[in-house]
Design an enzyme around this catalytic site. Sequence first.
Site, mmCIF file in Angstrom:
data_model
loop_
_atom_site.group_PDB
_atom_site.id
_atom_site.type_symbol
_atom_site.label_atom_id
_atom_site.label_comp_id
_atom_site.label_asym_id
_atom_site.label_seq_id
_atom_site.Cartn_x
_atom_site.Cartn_y
_atom_site.Cartn_z
ATOM 1 N N LYS A 117 -64.685 -122.753 -22.463
ATOM 2 C CA LYS A 117 -63.783 -123.795 -21.971
ATOM 3 C C LYS A 117 -63.344 -124.704 -23.117
ATOM 4 O O LYS A 117 -63.903 -125.780 -23.325
ATOM 5 C CB LYS A 117 -64.507 -124.567 -20.862
ATOM 6 C CG LYS A 117 -63.579 -125.134 -19.821
ATOM 7 C CD LYS A 117 -64.307 -125.437 -18.547
ATOM 8 C CE LYS A 117 -63.540 -126.350 -17.626
ATOM 9 N NZ LYS A 117 -62.260 -125.842 -17.164
ATOM 10 N N GLU A 120 -56.916 -114.016 -14.571
ATOM 11 C CA GLU A 120 -57.159 -115.162 -13.689
ATOM 12 C C GLU A 120 -55.910 -116.003 -13.614
ATOM 13 O O GLU A 120 -54.894 -115.687 -14.239
ATOM 14 C CB GLU A 120 -58.361 -115.980 -14.169
ATOM 15 C CG GLU A 120 -58.183 -116.643 -15.521
ATOM 16 C CD GLU A 120 -59.362 -117.524 -15.920
ATOM 17 O OE1 GLU A 120 -60.014 -118.107 -15.050
ATOM 18 O OE2 GLU A 120 -59.623 -117.629 -17.138
HETATM 19 N N1 PLP Z 1 -60.775 -120.579 -14.929
HETATM 20 C C1 PLP Z 1 -60.263 -121.574 -15.658
HETATM 21 C C2 PLP Z 1 -59.287 -121.234 -16.715
HETATM 22 C C3 PLP Z 1 -60.659 -122.894 -15.418
HETATM 23 O O1 PLP Z 1 -60.161 -123.899 -16.125
HETATM 24 C C4 PLP Z 1 -61.585 -123.164 -14.401
HETATM 25 C C5 PLP Z 1 -62.065 -124.516 -14.163
HETATM 26 O O2 PLP Z 1 -63.079 -124.930 -14.619
HETATM 27 C C6 PLP Z 1 -62.095 -122.081 -13.669
HETATM 28 C C7 PLP Z 1 -61.651 -120.810 -13.941
HETATM 29 C C8 PLP Z 1 -63.088 -122.305 -12.590
HETATM 30 O O3 PLP Z 1 -64.368 -122.548 -13.107
HETATM 31 P P1 PLP Z 1 -65.412 -123.385 -12.288
HETATM 32 O O4 PLP Z 1 -65.543 -122.764 -10.972
HETATM 33 O O5 PLP Z 1 -66.661 -123.299 -13.082
HETATM 34 O O6 PLP Z 1 -64.883 -124.766 -12.215
HETATM 35 C C1 COI Z 2 -61.887 -127.537 -13.254
HETATM 36 O O1 COI Z 2 -61.687 -126.907 -12.232
HETATM 37 O O2 COI Z 2 -62.852 -128.313 -13.366
HETATM 38 C C2 COI Z 2 -61.018 -127.420 -14.409
HETATM 39 O O3 COI Z 2 -61.449 -127.754 -15.478
HETATM 40 C C3 COI Z 2 -59.642 -126.960 -14.255
HETATM 41 C C4 COI Z 2 -58.713 -127.900 -14.924
HETATM 42 C C5 COI Z 2 -57.545 -127.191 -15.425
HETATM 43 C C6 COI Z 2 -58.357 -129.041 -14.040
#
Ligand code: PLP
Ligand code: COI
Length: 347
Positions: free
Chosen positions: A185, A221
Amino acid sequence: MKRADLDWGNIGFGFKQTDYNIRYAYKDGKWDKGVLSTDQFIPLHMAATSLHYGQEAFEGLKAYEQKDGSVAVFRDVENARRLKRTCEKIFMPVVPEAMFMEAIDRVVDANRKFIPPYGTGATLYIRPLVIGTGAKVGVSPSDEYLFIVFVTPVGPYFKSGFKPLTLIVEEEFDRASPGGVGDIKVGGNYAAGLRATFKAKSKGYADVLYLDARQKKYLDESGPANFFGITKDGQYVTPESPSILPSITNMSLVEIARDMGLNPVRRPIPVDEIFDFVDAGCCGTAAVLTPVKSITYRDRDAVYCKDDTPGEYSTKLYKKLLSIQLGEEVDPYGWVRKISLTDPIEG
Ligand code: PLP
Ligand code: COI
């Protein structure tokens, strides 16, 4: 403590100022003990590696007021682990799990009046970030870093909330490549995605659905969330790819789907399979589970909802996930961690 007076039911996904953030500095090979700060700005050297060479990582998770009035965060240990992988991959010092969780406890408690009330649909979004603060002109990792966590109350990421949204495959753009940093991330991935999202939005779609960058054959995704589909025989399928972020929400839905008998599987998903799904969704902390109404690919639309009614599987999965996060039903997985507050929130 008296709760802040906000229009909780109508909060969008934007930045709202809260009282405190927490900051830990890394210098001489170690992290300090962290301080709560009321300052929203960071004094930063103009040659900091975060500004030039992308030494920046972030996380996203949420705190929920639960049905019984207590406050909990969802699987924060998984965010700590993912941040560790991210830091390692871009040569930043690891934030120890215990420090990550302590930071969350401290900053959520300090901002307890901003935790949205149970039942409003709003939650407290928690945004940890790590940045290289040391000055470098040659490309190399910084010697100094800052770990900051701020919080802000939010509503749904996609304006529609739990209403089906539309996606489009924009084949000319890639978010990330195998062997790159799509699986961690870092801010650069989002900069790389801006053009595609902008183009999709300008055509009236909520966001893009990326294909794998190498072959343009398999699903990756969406911009801010993972993707899943439900096959005709009721199987939860979600892409396996080296260039997508391992979503904690998706990881949780996979377990929920397993317990619902949806026989979940992670595998490469050829893009043409979108035409065979009976239901689909985007999932993530910000997106929660947002059902997909349709996906446009080349000159065809794969349609999952005839009107704006979310699909049956998306609805079941969403309800189960949310009721665990909100403490409406017993958490059989041990995903929810209670945060102790200095005093109760009133109002
Ligand atoms: N994919 C991307 C590119 C994201 O920014 C996020 C957000 O965090 C997710 C997937 C979903 O991840 P999570 O479920 O850990 O928030
Ligand atoms: C999240 O879901 O926490 C993310 O970081 C996604 C973001 C682009 C808002």
